[in-house]
Scaffold this active site. Sequence first.
Site, short mmCIF file in Angstrom:
data_model
loop_
_atom_site.label_atom_id
_atom_site.label_comp_id
_atom_site.label_asym_id
_atom_site.label_seq_id
_atom_site.Cartn_x
_atom_site.Cartn_y
_atom_site.Cartn_z
N THR A 134 18.44 40.62 38.81
CA THR A 134 18.80 39.94 40.06
C THR A 134 17.68 39.93 41.10
O THR A 134 16.80 40.81 41.10
CB THR A 134 20.03 40.66 40.67
OG1 THR A 134 20.28 40.17 41.98
CG2 THR A 134 19.80 42.16 40.81
N GLY B 2 32.12 36.43 32.08
CA GLY B 2 31.63 36.25 33.45
C GLY B 2 31.03 34.87 33.65
O GLY B 2 31.06 34.02 32.75
N THR C 268 28.90 43.42 39.58
CA THR C 268 28.22 42.50 40.49
C THR C 268 28.82 42.50 41.91
O THR C 268 28.30 41.83 42.78
CB THR C 268 28.26 41.07 39.93
OG1 THR C 268 29.64 40.70 39.72
CG2 THR C 268 27.52 40.97 38.61
N LEU D 85 27.84 33.80 33.95
CA LEU D 85 26.74 33.44 33.04
C LEU D 85 27.17 33.57 31.58
O LEU D 85 26.87 32.70 30.75
CB LEU D 85 25.54 34.36 33.31
CG LEU D 85 24.33 34.10 32.41
CD1 LEU D 85 23.85 32.66 32.53
CD2 LEU D 85 23.20 35.07 32.73
N LYS E 178 20.53 47.89 39.36
CA LYS E 178 20.00 46.83 38.48
C LYS E 178 18.53 47.10 38.18
O LYS E 178 18.06 46.89 37.06
CB LYS E 178 20.17 45.45 39.13
CG LYS E 178 21.58 44.94 39.24
CD LYS E 178 22.26 44.68 37.91
CE LYS E 178 21.64 43.57 37.10
NZ LYS E 178 22.38 43.31 35.85
N TRP F 295 22.02 34.00 43.16
CA TRP F 295 23.19 33.22 43.61
C TRP F 295 23.79 32.38 42.49
O TRP F 295 23.93 31.15 42.60
CB TRP F 295 22.79 32.32 44.79
CG TRP F 295 22.39 33.05 46.04
CD1 TRP F 295 22.20 34.39 46.20
CD2 TRP F 295 22.12 32.45 47.33
NE1 TRP F 295 21.83 34.67 47.49
CE2 TRP F 295 21.77 33.50 48.20
CE3 TRP F 295 22.13 31.15 47.81
CZ2 TRP F 295 21.44 33.27 49.53
CZ3 TRP F 295 21.79 30.91 49.14
CH2 TRP F 295 21.46 31.97 49.98
N TYR G 66 23.67 48.18 44.49
CA TYR G 66 23.64 47.14 43.44
C TYR G 66 22.19 46.88 43.01
O TYR G 66 21.86 46.94 41.82
CB TYR G 66 24.29 45.84 43.98
CG TYR G 66 24.14 44.66 43.04
CD1 TYR G 66 24.72 44.69 41.77
CD2 TYR G 66 23.42 43.53 43.41
CE1 TYR G 66 24.59 43.61 40.90
CE2 TYR G 66 23.28 42.45 42.56
CZ TYR G 66 23.86 42.50 41.30
OH TYR G 66 23.72 41.43 40.43
N1 NAP Z 1 26.39 36.45 40.34
C1 NAP Z 1 25.19 36.37 40.86
O1 NAP Z 1 24.97 35.75 41.91
C2 NAP Z 1 24.02 37.01 40.14
C3 NAP Z 1 22.73 36.78 40.63
C4 NAP Z 1 21.65 37.33 39.96
C5 NAP Z 1 21.85 38.09 38.83
N2 NAP Z 1 23.10 38.34 38.38
C6 NAP Z 1 23.25 39.16 37.18
O2 NAP Z 1 23.62 38.30 36.11
C7 NAP Z 1 24.49 38.97 35.21
C8 NAP Z 1 25.72 38.11 35.01
O3 NAP Z 1 26.29 37.89 36.28
P1 NAP Z 1 27.65 37.10 36.46
O4 NAP Z 1 27.60 36.46 37.79
O5 NAP Z 1 27.95 36.28 35.24
O6 NAP Z 1 28.66 38.34 36.52
P2 NAP Z 1 30.24 38.36 36.56
O7 NAP Z 1 30.81 36.97 36.64
O8 NAP Z 1 30.63 39.36 37.59
O9 NAP Z 1 30.59 38.94 35.10
C9 NAP Z 1 30.25 40.25 34.74
C10 NAP Z 1 30.82 40.52 33.38
O10 NAP Z 1 30.51 41.87 33.03
C11 NAP Z 1 31.69 42.49 32.52
N3 NAP Z 1 31.64 43.92 32.76
C12 NAP Z 1 31.70 44.58 33.95
N4 NAP Z 1 31.61 45.91 33.75
C13 NAP Z 1 31.47 46.08 32.40
C14 NAP Z 1 31.32 47.22 31.57
N5 NAP Z 1 31.27 48.45 32.08
N6 NAP Z 1 31.21 47.03 30.24
C15 NAP Z 1 31.25 45.80 29.70
N7 NAP Z 1 31.39 44.68 30.43
C16 NAP Z 1 31.50 44.82 31.78
C17 NAP Z 1 32.82 41.83 33.28
O11 NAP Z 1 34.00 42.00 32.56
P3 NAP Z 1 35.38 42.18 33.39
O12 NAP Z 1 35.50 41.01 34.26
O13 NAP Z 1 36.38 42.28 32.29
O14 NAP Z 1 35.19 43.46 34.16
C18 NAP Z 1 32.35 40.38 33.30
O15 NAP Z 1 32.66 39.72 32.09
C19 NAP Z 1 24.77 40.35 35.84
O16 NAP Z 1 23.96 41.29 35.20
C20 NAP Z 1 24.34 40.21 37.28
O17 NAP Z 1 23.85 41.43 37.78
C21 NAP Z 1 24.20 37.80 39.00
#
Ligand code: NAP
Length: 283
Positions: free
Chosen positions: A103, A13, A64, A15, A131, A152, A127
């Site tokens: 988040t 993903g 997410t 991060l 979380k 974000w 969501y």
């Molecule tokens: N994006 C934002 O703006 C944001 C903001 C604040 C906090 N966060 C938090 O930061 C963290 C990382 O976010 P990100 O933006 O890097 O997320 P992301 O790009 O959506 O990546 C999420 C990752 O989790 C994997 N995943 C999903 N379901 C899964 C499962 N059941 N078992 C194992 N792996 C699974 C996905 O794999 P696949 O792609 O193969 O499904 C992907 O590699 C998350 O916890 C999110 O809640 C995100």
Amino acid sequence: MSNTRIWITGSSGRLGSALRRLLDCVECRILVSDDDVPVGDSAAVNHFADVSHPDVIINCAGLTDVHLCESDPELAYKTNALGARNLAVAARRLDAKLIQISTDDVFEGLGTKPLHEFLEPHPTTIYGKSKYAGECLVRELTDKHVIVRSSWIYGAGTNDFVDQVLAAARNGQPICLPGDEISSPTSADALADFIQKLIYTREYGVYHASCTGSCSRAEFAREILRLAGYDDVSVESTIAGETLRPRFTLLDNMMMRMTELHQMPDWKDALSVYLAGRKEGKA
Ligand SMILES: NC(=O)c1ccc[n+]([C@@H]2O[C@H](COP(=O)([O-])OP(=O)(O)OC[C@H]3O[C@@H](n4cnc5c(N)ncnc54)[C@H](OP(=O)(O)O)[C@@H]3O)[C@@H](O)[C@H]2O)c1
């Protein structure tokens, strides 16, 4: 330090991939997983933990997509809450440190002041609720934990907000975004720098970790376009209305300030570094 075994879940993903790039350069052993180790499956999590014996687990796995969370709450809770629980149980059993990524969506977003770590969350979306449930389970089930809330997040290798804005500009599509949805865009690389520090400290608890400064979604898009050379493309500010995103979730990195552990960069500076890296083909 050189033998530290670090398990990154959700490693492909935004991060997770930033952490992989960063930690690949330091002397530690990186263990990665994505859907091959579904975090909601306790047997799969325990098996991976037993075979790989991590010292630190960084849980970047998450569902997410806020729309998917609303339409499939069970999947949201299984990934975001049960997943955190399973990793917390494994971490406790192995005496590993768990860094749980969370988040700004745990907040309701109705205020106008920056949100620090000692304020009570009130999530309103599935969501945000799932979380926050994950945070609570981590807190209950293992002592050696850090919960890192950010906002974000954008980063290389994923189709994120930055990619979507640039694609719309390239294709001549109109860009209309909320002018009243406020937070701070955070570069995955900048967040990874902070998480790297957490690996090797004895700091525990909740940390807010967003880039400093604030903007609306529309302002964020304008800055992306300006830095990418699309000065002629305009962004129309809209009123958020009934969206699945809380309106005001600007995080105050108060714990970071009080512990003097780290300082996050300004969001415009971090965005500029990120886009310059993309031009050079790094991202
Ligand atoms: N994006 C934002 O703006 C944001 C903001 C604040 C906090 N966060 C938090 O930061 C963290 C990382 O976010 P990100 O933006 O890097 O997320 P992301 O790009 O959506 O990546 C999420 C990752 O989790 C994997 N995943 C999903 N379901 C899964 C499962 N059941 N078992 C194992 N792996 C699974 C996905 O794999 P696949 O792609 O193969 O499904 C992907 O590699 C998350 O916890 C999110 O809640 C995100």
